[in-house]
Design an enzyme around this catalytic site. Structure first.
Site, short mmCIF file in Angstrom:
data_model
loop_
_atom_site.label_atom_id
_atom_site.label_comp_id
_atom_site.label_asym_id
_atom_site.label_seq_id
_atom_site.Cartn_x
_atom_site.Cartn_y
_atom_site.Cartn_z
N THR A 34 -8.96 86.77 4.31
CA THR A 34 -7.79 85.92 4.27
C THR A 34 -8.20 84.45 4.39
OG1 THR A 34 -6.53 87.64 5.36
CG2 THR A 34 -5.58 85.44 5.41
N SER B 50 -3.79 86.78 2.00
CA SER B 50 -3.60 87.87 2.95
C SER B 50 -4.43 89.07 2.54
CB SER B 50 -2.12 88.25 3.01
OG SER B 50 -1.93 89.32 3.90
N CYS B 51 -5.22 89.61 3.47
CA CYS B 51 -5.98 90.82 3.18
C CYS B 51 -5.63 91.89 4.22
CB CYS B 51 -7.48 90.53 3.19
SG CYS B 51 -8.11 90.02 4.80
N PRO B 52 -5.99 93.14 3.95
CA PRO B 52 -5.52 94.23 4.81
C PRO B 52 -5.89 94.08 6.29
CG PRO B 52 -6.43 95.11 2.79
CD PRO B 52 -6.71 93.65 2.78
N GLY C 98 -7.13 91.33 7.68
CA GLY C 98 -6.73 89.98 8.08
C GLY C 98 -7.69 89.32 9.04
#
Lengths: 459, 146
Positions: free
Chosen positions: A16, A8-10, A12
């Site tokens: 991700t 998960s990345c900020p 998304g």
């Protein structure tokens, strides 16, 4: 080996998925199975299921956002940033597979217990709700009665006003509430708050009529379903609906309860109850030992599930009359054996357990001593066909021995921690011996049945 | 939605002129603006730079994927650009980036576009895809790589 991962990345949008792909490619190359849940802008995809968690050996969380880790309890978890997973997924995977699980058997057991509770349905759920509300009354009552005897001797009740007598009488009162509480909360489980009044009254009537535990079970069920029935069929105008819970339901349901208990059920159920008590009191010799074997098997078979609870409720029922019983003693002893036997097995046959299991074995000692049979479940889940027969064998031996030695127990719970209170258990030494022998039997049988763990580091 | 639908001949450049990170972002945004996919250059640039601040989108292996989510974006779209010399993009592996994917996503985007984007991101992780992208000389070659 199987790994589950979350990326998960900020924003998304890209990382991700890149991290997910990188992990999948690396896992494939290293010959491991992996499932990657992506928590991106589209929401969670490829979501990790309960089934995946059961099979998983390790967890990788590659995230720069907050990922809920609660579902990974008990598994080795490695946390990293998304960029680490993209840059060097192989190192991450190897690190995860080497990671030690946060072996928290206690946490896992409480999760198992909560799950079991939630999975209860229908009649079983109602009965178990009643039993679980009743147990603390029985424990408090049983221990205070025993303490009363300890302070005031066996004729403590004759010295009214003495310290021993006060403790004894308080215990006796707490004990006598168990039957109404049981009926009240069975009814509560069925029809919520309005069930409490007819349930409690019905339970008290059962006690008064000598219908005992069985009478209370029936009273609780009848009270609960009567209220449910009345709620469904009595239709009041809107302006008067407020009268339902405070006037209509309690009065009508309690009236029904009184009539049914006194005129219909009281007599027959009292005969059944008396017959059961008489049978239990006369139970001796080989039939007693046989009952010990049966109860022991039941206690170990599903480790806190319905069969275990049935044996346990039966044990509790036998002390409802206020006397220590052999059956309660056999039930508690047999229920303590599974975690103890497994704990012992992890010590004597180290090569047959994973590092995580050996770690969990340490906590299993405490769970066993505390009569929390569920402590055996994580071991049994990993290898049910070998673990369950082993613990059943040990528990059966313990149940039989406890009966054979004529051990009797006055309280329904508490494990080793209540045994040293005077008068709680008769034949303390032999009681502990029964438990120890059963644990040794379980451990030995399991050591023979179980296969050595494959060396997982030689991949 | 097919991956190819996310790209367009109008938004592809096989010869980026930029020589540093700031220039290349400007150059890519220009392409996007000329194709009418964003309404406000500066607004979208802000979103992209904000994302770069968190950590560089230079993911290594010669690839950078600057991206931004902004109300200035009309429709989810991608610009592809190739730099022959390579540009220092503060990439994770310290190597210059050659292949640039500028991704623009509107504040309210439908899943169809996002799913296609996620699929592109996944493909980029594969060696053979990257190799074909390096060799690509035309839009057809480029699409073929995916």
């Amino acid at each position: 080996m199987k790994i589950v991962a979350v990326t998960s990345c900020p924003t998304g949008i890209a990382h991700t998925y890149m991290a997910a792909e990188a992990l999948q490619m690396a896992a494939k190359e290293l010959g491991h199975e992996i499932k990657v849940e992506t928590q991106g802008s589209v929401g969670a995809e490829n979501v990790i299921t309960e089934e995946d968690l059961r099979q998983a050996d390790a967890v990788i969380i590659a995230a720069d956002t907050n990922v809920d880790k609660s579902r990974f309890t008990g598994l080795p978890v490695i946390e990293a940033s998304v960029s680490e997973a993209i840059k060097d997924p192989k190192t991450l995977i190897n690190k995860a597979l080497k990671a030690k699980p946060k072996a928290d058997l206690m946490q896992e057991v409480s999760r198992i217990k909560a799950e079991e509770k939630e999975s209860r349905k229908g009649l079983y759920k109602h009965l178990m709700t009643g039993v679980s509300y009743m147990i603390p009354f029985v424990v408090a009552g049983g221990i205070l009665i025993a303490l009363g005897f300890a302070f005031g001797g066996i004729y403590v009740y004759e010295n009214v006003g003495s310290f021993g007598e006060i403790i004894f009488s308080t215990g006796k009162l707490a004990f006598s509430l168990m039957v109404p509480v049981l009926a009240g909360y069975i009814a509560y489980s069925i029809s919520d708050r309005p069930g409490l009044v007819p349930g409690f009254v019905g339970g008290a009537l059962a006690d008064k009529l000598g219908a005992g535990f069985i009478g209370a079970l029936l009273a609780g069920l009848i009270a609960g379903y009567t209220v449910a029935f009345l709620k469904k069929y009595i239709k009041l105008p809107k302006s008067m609906q407020g009268l339902m819970p405070v006037l209509v339901l309690p009065v009508l349901s309690t009236l029904v309860m009184g009539i049914v208990m006194v005129l219909v059920l009281g007599g027959p159920v009292k005969s059944i109850n008396d017959a059961m008590s008489a049978w239990l009191n006369n139970l001796q010799g080989s039939s007693a030992v046989f009952l010990g074997v049966v109860l022991g098997c039941m206690m170990a078979f599903d480790m806190g599930g319905p069969i275990n609870k049935a044996a346990y409720a039966f044990g509790t029922a036998t002390i409802a009359a206020g006397q220590p019983t052999h059956i309660m003693a056999a039930v508690m002893a047999a229920g303590m054996v599974p975690p103890l036997g497994l704990a012992l097995a992890t010590v004597i046959a180290k090569n047959k357990f994973t590092a995580a299991e050996i770690e969990a074995g340490k906590a299993a000692w405490v769970l066993g001593l505390s009569f929390i049979t569920e402590g055996a479940i994580p071991f049994a889940a990993a290898d049910p066909l070998r673990v369950i027969p082993s613990i059943m064998a040990g528990s059966a031996v313990t149940g039989a021995l406890s009966m054979l030695f004529g051990c009797a127990l006055a309280v329904p719970h508490g494990g080793i921690w209540v045994l040293f209170i005077p008068n709680v258990v008769t034949n303390l030494f032999f009681y502990i011996l029964s438990i120890a022998i059963g644990a040794i039997v379980s451990a030995l049988v399991l050591s023979i049945l179980k296969k050595p763990v494959e060396n997982s580091s030689s991949l | 939605m097919e991956i190819r639908d996310m790209f367009s001949k109008e938004r592809i450049s096989f010869d980026l002129k930029a020589t540093n990170k700031a220039q290349v972002i400007d150059e890519l945004i220009d392409i996007l603006y000329k194709d009418g996919k964003i309404t406000d250059r500066e607004e979208f640039k802000k979103a992209v730079l904000k994302r770069e601040e968190e950590f560089s989108t230079g993911i290594g292996m010669g690839i950078a994927i600057p991206h931004g989510k902004s109300t200035a974006v009309k429709e989810a779209s991608i610009v592809f650009g190739k730099s022959k010399k390579g540009i220092d993009f503060n990439s994770m592996d310290g190597e210059p980036a050659h292949l640039f994917f500028l991704i623009a996503v509107p504040e309210e985007s439908d899943d169809v576009h996002l799913k296609a984007l996620s699929e592109i991101s996944r493909r980029l992780m594969h060696d053979e895809v990257r190799e074909k992208l390096y060799k690509a000389q035309s839009f057809e070659d480029f699409i073929e790589a995916f």
